[in-house]
Design an enzyme around this catalytic site. Structure first.
Site, PDB file in Angstrom:
ATOM      1  N   GLN A 131      -1.867   9.883  17.743  1.00  0.00           N
ATOM      2  CA  GLN A 131      -0.908  10.701  17.004  1.00  0.00           C
ATOM      3  C   GLN A 131      -1.640  11.758  16.179  1.00  0.00           C
ATOM      4  OE1 GLN A 131       1.033   9.307  13.278  1.00  0.00           O
ATOM      5  NE2 GLN A 131       2.887   9.276  14.500  1.00  0.00           N
ATOM      6  N   GLY A 132      -1.483  13.005  16.553  1.00  0.00           N
ATOM      7  CA  GLY A 132      -2.143  14.096  15.822  1.00  0.00           C
ATOM      8  C   GLY A 132      -1.146  14.833  14.949  1.00  0.00           C
TER       9      GLY A 132
ATOM     10  N   SER B 142      -1.170  14.367  10.948  1.00  0.00           N
ATOM     11  CA  SER B 142      -1.777  14.705   9.652  1.00  0.00           C
ATOM     12  C   SER B 142      -2.928  15.692   9.804  1.00  0.00           C
ATOM     13  CB  SER B 142      -2.324  13.446   8.988  1.00  0.00           C
ATOM     14  OG  SER B 142      -1.319  12.476   8.878  1.00  0.00           O
TER      15      SER B 142
ATOM     16  N   SER C 161      -5.704   7.966  14.597  1.00  0.00           N
ATOM     17  CA  SER C 161      -6.094   6.620  15.012  1.00  0.00           C
ATOM     18  C   SER C 161      -6.271   6.591  16.526  1.00  0.00           C
ATOM     19  CB  SER C 161      -5.033   5.592  14.613  1.00  0.00           C
ATOM     20  OG  SER C 161      -4.805   5.640  13.222  1.00  0.00           O
TER      21      SER C 161
ATOM     22  N   GLU D  48       8.888   4.404  13.784  1.00  0.00           N
ATOM     23  CA  GLU D  48       7.702   3.802  13.177  1.00  0.00           C
ATOM     24  C   GLU D  48       8.096   2.860  12.054  1.00  0.00           C
ATOM     25  OE1 GLU D  48       3.413   5.286  11.560  1.00  0.00           O
ATOM     26  OE2 GLU D  48       5.059   6.679  11.330  1.00  0.00           O
TER      27      GLU D  48
HETATM   28  C1  LIG Z   1      -5.254   3.542   8.204  1.00  0.00           C
HETATM   29  C2  LIG Z   1      -4.572   4.868   8.400  1.00  0.00           C
HETATM   30  C3  LIG Z   1      -4.198   5.284   9.660  1.00  0.00           C
HETATM   31  C4  LIG Z   1      -3.586   6.532   9.863  1.00  0.00           C
HETATM   32  N1  LIG Z   1      -3.264   6.921  11.137  1.00  0.00           N
HETATM   33  C5  LIG Z   1      -2.753   8.162  11.352  1.00  0.00           C
HETATM   34  C6  LIG Z   1      -2.525   8.661  12.684  1.00  0.00           C
HETATM   35  O1  LIG Z   1      -2.793   7.984  13.677  1.00  0.00           O
HETATM   36  N2  LIG Z   1      -2.052   9.912  12.842  1.00  0.00           N
HETATM   37  C7  LIG Z   1      -1.742  10.710  11.778  1.00  0.00           C
HETATM   38  O2  LIG Z   1      -1.291  11.823  12.004  1.00  0.00           O
HETATM   39  N3  LIG Z   1      -1.942  10.283  10.501  1.00  0.00           N
HETATM   40  C8  LIG Z   1      -2.448   9.029  10.267  1.00  0.00           C
HETATM   41  N4  LIG Z   1      -2.703   8.600   8.963  1.00  0.00           N
HETATM   42  C9  LIG Z   1      -2.501   9.542   7.853  1.00  0.00           C
HETATM   43  C10 LIG Z   1      -1.402   9.170   6.878  1.00  0.00           C
HETATM   44  O3  LIG Z   1      -0.165   9.412   7.430  1.00  0.00           O
HETATM   45  C11 LIG Z   1      -1.658   9.965   5.576  1.00  0.00           C
HETATM   46  O4  LIG Z   1      -2.846   9.470   5.005  1.00  0.00           O
HETATM   47  C12 LIG Z   1      -0.531   9.804   4.581  1.00  0.00           C
HETATM   48  O5  LIG Z   1       0.616  10.449   5.032  1.00  0.00           O
HETATM   49  C13 LIG Z   1      -0.901  10.350   3.184  1.00  0.00           C
HETATM   50  O6  LIG Z   1      -1.373  11.645   3.242  1.00  0.00           O
HETATM   51  P1  LIG Z   1      -2.746  12.068   2.544  1.00  0.00           P
HETATM   52  O7  LIG Z   1      -3.775  11.124   3.007  1.00  0.00           O
HETATM   53  O8  LIG Z   1      -2.983  13.491   2.781  1.00  0.00           O
HETATM   54  O9  LIG Z   1      -2.528  11.788   1.006  1.00  0.00           O
HETATM   55  P2  LIG Z   1      -1.885  12.818  -0.047  1.00  0.00           P
HETATM   56  O10 LIG Z   1      -0.597  13.292   0.477  1.00  0.00           O
HETATM   57  O11 LIG Z   1      -2.898  13.798  -0.438  1.00  0.00           O
HETATM   58  O12 LIG Z   1      -1.598  11.840  -1.253  1.00  0.00           O
HETATM   59  C14 LIG Z   1      -2.494  11.625  -2.345  1.00  0.00           C
HETATM   60  C15 LIG Z   1      -1.752  10.901  -3.442  1.00  0.00           C
HETATM   61  O13 LIG Z   1      -0.695  11.745  -3.928  1.00  0.00           O
HETATM   62  C16 LIG Z   1       0.552  11.064  -3.866  1.00  0.00           C
HETATM   63  N5  LIG Z   1       1.628  12.015  -3.572  1.00  0.00           N
HETATM   64  C17 LIG Z   1       1.620  12.991  -2.626  1.00  0.00           C
HETATM   65  N6  LIG Z   1       2.790  13.640  -2.646  1.00  0.00           N
HETATM   66  C18 LIG Z   1       3.560  13.069  -3.593  1.00  0.00           C
HETATM   67  C19 LIG Z   1       4.873  13.288  -4.086  1.00  0.00           C
HETATM   68  N7  LIG Z   1       5.645  14.238  -3.591  1.00  0.00           N
HETATM   69  N8  LIG Z   1       5.339  12.490  -5.083  1.00  0.00           N
HETATM   70  C20 LIG Z   1       4.557  11.508  -5.600  1.00  0.00           C
HETATM   71  N9  LIG Z   1       3.309  11.253  -5.180  1.00  0.00           N
HETATM   72  C21 LIG Z   1       2.815  12.029  -4.185  1.00  0.00           C
HETATM   73  C22 LIG Z   1       0.370  10.048  -2.761  1.00  0.00           C
HETATM   74  O14 LIG Z   1       1.267   8.958  -2.912  1.00  0.00           O
HETATM   75  C23 LIG Z   1      -1.082   9.628  -2.956  1.00  0.00           C
HETATM   76  O15 LIG Z   1      -1.160   8.655  -3.951  1.00  0.00           O
HETATM   77  C24 LIG Z   1      -3.324   7.361   8.751  1.00  0.00           C
HETATM   78  C25 LIG Z   1      -3.708   6.941   7.458  1.00  0.00           C
HETATM   79  C26 LIG Z   1      -4.338   5.716   7.273  1.00  0.00           C
HETATM   80  C27 LIG Z   1      -4.748   5.311   5.879  1.00  0.00           C
END
Ligand SMILES: Cc1cc2nc3c(=O)[nH]c(=O)nc-3n(C[C@H](O)[C@H](O)[C@H](O)COP(=O)(O)OP(=O)(O)OC[C@H]3O[C@@H](n4cnc5c(N)ncnc54)[C@H](O)[C@@H]3O)c2cc1C
Lengths: 320, 395
Positions: free
Chosen positions: B128-129, B131, B163, B246
């Site tokens: 899944q691409g 993020s 992933s 999901e």
């Molecule tokens: C183990 C794992 C597997 C994953 N697999 C995939 C995958 O296969 N494909 C894919 O596309 N993605 C994948 N992801 C990505 C995942 O979807 C993102 O990490 C997630 O959506 C959070 O985005 P971010 O990491 O940019 O955090 P950010 O959005 O930068 O968040 C940082 C902090 O800010 C908080 N925050 C952000 N916005 C708000 C808001 N509006 N209100 C309150 N708090 C807020 C968050 O809760 C967090 O605490 C994976 C992540 C993990 C950890």
């Protein structure tokens, strides 16, 4: 009463902090991890030179020592810091060479379900702390198996199958005092973990943007971090109180309870702050690269040393 | 309301249970945790066995090769496979749970005919691409660009957290096809074969030291326009279909596993002695385990409500968000409890003798990702507050 740092205490703490920032910055911590995390003898002697092991032998109190250990915790310094400091003694050394860093001294308390020794391969001497006394053991004579994947890559561990008796250094009284001092110094390391993770989370919350604004602008993120700070400040008060009590400048509270309270608070708060720091970093927090995970793992390790927070909470209740 | 299964549902369960008994015995030993190629082979082999037995795509419609099972049968399937300790969906996760259902809902007949069989048989692994480094919680702000050039899109940009990116054959990918409109309206959904010229897949180390996910870089990568699913710039809507799948079923298997783990902890506590008593003699610990087991049982009941709702309405309702948030927090508490019980044994990521440190420490670390992946717990709370409670947005 004046329960605030004085100028000398502040400058001692600042000195240790800037020493660590120069000599053991996070880049060095990460590099150390890649090279197997054996204790770095040059660094160890440099730590000795700034007094980390000999502070109390040199006439300083537990208060100054705790302030120094707070910085060691913040810097994620590794190695048997508390053990070597305890081995350097106060009025006389328990193990010669511990204070000047020429000998690296570890410590183990036989425990259930397993007995585990940190940094065994790097040790010159090992203190075995039992209820009835403290014993000096040659680390080479311990029958043990190194663990292939320790939780904290910076804290290699070995599982003990047989521990020789060794030479007795003191009785139950020495054992109790080492445990008590060890609890306070470990709490100070844990306090350092809390403070470091707050800084990390704060920096990230100011810089990381989502939805066109820094994430620190979201109330949910503010609240997570306010909770971290609240726990850390309550912990700081408990840890400093324990240190001051051990220096004979406490109030009429029971010292044993004050020390337990510090270890309970520090154990829970370090784990809370580190895991919240990971959460504030989102996906980045789950990567190896970001230091949040290193602090969380260290918080796990520290909680198990000198009795975990559950153990001391139960002991606190038993003493009521 | 009725929690009893019908005779047909029971029949489905017993037939499945009998098959699982023989099928699992014929599986090879599980590969090492970080040997992704071997794990791919293993996951694919299991998927093939499911396919041959008619259990692949359990909830997919029959016309697309699935079994056409009802949500309740799907639930029974997850329960029985977990009970039998069958292999997990593993690397087939994205294909079976995201990409496949999205293709079924939105793809052309040709796209379906080509891709669905590969997913069902385990032949094709998907990733899944979605993020990007700057687009996580704010997924719609993604900027990986796809420009039209004749019959191709030319892609430039970066994805992260992909992933299984290093073992996958295809990527379900969101790209920006229009930058001049509000962010949700300029996104398209593409099927991108992995390994195209200009693509660079770099494994990203997790806090466990494993390389479960990747960064994927795109430099002038050409993908036929025919690989687009849904209309150009309609990718956000297409994606929402996927995301609701999901949240619906993705965590059920592992929650069932957590229920077992919590019960295993009780047994472990009876074996661990300290100061002459067992850990189980500690009333505080018993209460903690009891509370966690009770809450897990309640989440299982909530799952049944969610499934029943999906059965009636065809969509996963707000219960999906409630489940995700509650489970993520509960799983962390279960992990913390296990670490405290293991005490010094929790400092090893491998088992120590007959102490199951490996399972519990890995589980604890995995729990840290549950509050982040697939929508962080803060974002779940926002959704619950705004979409369910109708409170005003602060963004
Ligand atoms: C183990 C794992 C597997 C994953 N697999 C995939 C995958 O296969 N494909 C894919 O596309 N993605 C994948 N992801 C990505 C995942 O979807 C993102 O990490 C997630 O959506 C959070 O985005 P971010 O990491 O940019 O955090 P950010 O959005 O930068 O968040 C940082 C902090 O800010 C908080 N925050 C952000 N916005 C708000 C808001 N509006 N209100 C309150 N708090 C807020 C968050 O809760 C967090 O605490 C994976 C992540 C993990 C950890």
């Amino acid at each position: 009463m004046d329960f605030e740092l004085d100028d000398d205490e502040r400058s001692l703490q600042d000195g240790i902090r800037s020493f660590l920032a120069g000599r053991y910055p996070m880049t060095a911590v990460r590099a150390h991890e890649e090279t197997g995390a054996a204790v770095d003898r040059d660094l160890w002697r440099a730590l000795a030179d700034v007094g980390v092991f000999s502070l109390r032998a040199d006439g300083f109190g537990m208060t100054e020592t705790a302030l120094a250990f707070e910085e060691l915790g913040r810097a994620l310094a590794n190695g048997p810091l508390v053990a070597s400091h305890l081995a350097a003694g106060t009025t006389s050394a328990l193990v010669g060479g511990a204070g000047d860093g020429t000998r690296i001294v570890g410590l183990v308390e036989p425990s259930e379900p397993v007995t585990v020794i940190e940094h065994l391969a790097s040790l010159d001497d090992l203190l075995v702390v039992r209820d009835d006394g403290v014993f000096l053991v040659d680390p080479g004579s311990v029958v043990s198996t190194p663990v292939a994947h320790p939780l904290d890559a910076l804290t290699p561990i070995s599982v003990v199958s047989s521990l020789p008796t060794g030479e007795q250094l003191g009785g139950a009284e020495l054992s109790a005092s080492l445990r008590r001092d060890g609890m306070v110094l470990t709490s100070a390391l844990q306090l350092g973990v809390c403070l470091a993770t707050i800084d990390l989370a704060r920096d990230y919350a100011l810089q990381r943007e989502q939805f066109g604004r820094p994430i620190g602008q979201f109330q949910a993120v503010k609240h997570m971090m306010a909770d971290m700070l609240t726990k850390a400040e309550v912990t700081r008060a408990a840890v400093y109180a324990a240190a001051v009590h051990l220096d004979g400048r406490g109030d009429d509270a029971d010292v044993a309870q004050v020390v337990r309270a510090a270890k309970v608070l520090a154990g829970d708060s370090a784990l809370f702050c580190a895991k919240t720091c990971i959460q504030v970093h989102g996906g980045m927090g789950f990567t190896w690269e970001v230091d949040a995970q290193r602090y969380w793992k260290r918080a796990c390790v520290l909680d198990t040393q000198f009795g975990n927070s559950d153990h001391h909470a139960a002991a606190f209740a038993a003493a009521l | 309301m009725d929690l009893q299964f019908t005779a047909e549902e029971d029949a489905f369960r017993y037939e499945l249970r009998a098959w699982l008994g023989t099928a699992i015995a014929s599986m090879p030993v599980q590969p090492q945790r970080d040997d992704w190629t071997a794990r791919r082979r293993y996951d694919a082999a299991w998927q093939r066995m499911l396919f041959d037995a008619g259990y692949a795509g359990i909830n997919w419609p029959r016309e697309f090769g699935g079994r056409g099972a009802t949500p309740t049968e799907h639930l029974i399937f997850l329960e029985e496979t977990e009970r039998a300790r069958a292999p997990y969906v593993g690397q087939n996760f994205v294909g079976l749970l995201h990409a496949g259902p999205t293709l079924i809902a939105e793809a052309t007949p040709d796209q379906k005919a080509f891709h669905l069989p590969g997913i069902l048989t385990g032949e094709h692994i998907w990733c899944q691409g979605f993020s990007e480094p700057s687009a996580g919680s704010d997924l719609a702000s993604l900027s990986c660009r796809a420009m039209r050039d004749g019959d191709d899109y030319v892609i430039n940009g970066q994805k992260i957290w992909t992933s299984f990116g290093h073992t996958a054959d295809y990527c379900e990918m969101l790209v920006r096809t229009d930058s001049d409109v509000p962010k949700h309206r300029g996104i398209s959904w593409l099927i991108v074969p992995m390994g195209l010229p200009g693509m660079d897949v770099r494994p990203l180390r997790t806090m466990e030291g494993s390389t479960e996910f990747c960064e994927v870089f795109f430099d002038e990568v050409r993908v036929p326009v025919a690989n687009r699913v849904g209309a150009e710039n309609d990718g956000w809507r297409v994606t929402m279909v996927t995301l609701s799948f999901e949240r619906g079923t993705a965590f059920i298997s592992e929650m069932l596993q957590s229920m077992e783990l919590a019960r295993d902890l009780a047994e472990l506590a009876k074996r661990i002695t300290r100061n002459g008593a067992t850990a189980w003699d500690d009333a505080g610990l018993r209460r903690d385990i009891g509370r966690i087991c009770a809450e897990l049982d309640a989440l299982w009941a909530l799952t049944k409500r969610n499934v029943s709702q999906a059965q009636r309405t065809g969509v996963v309702g707000p219960g999906g968000n409630v489940f995700k948030l509650a489970y993520a927090e509960l799983r962390q508490r279960l992990g913390d409890l296990a670490m405290h019980l293991l005490d010094r044994a929790s400092l090893s990521v491998d088992d120590i003798g007959d102490l199951p440190s490996g399972e519990h420490v890995h589980g604890r670390i995995h729990a840290l990702s549950l509050g982040i992946a697939a929508g962080t717990s803060q974002v779940q709370r926002n959704i619950i507050a705004e979409r369910i409670l109708g409170l005003p947005k602060d963004r």
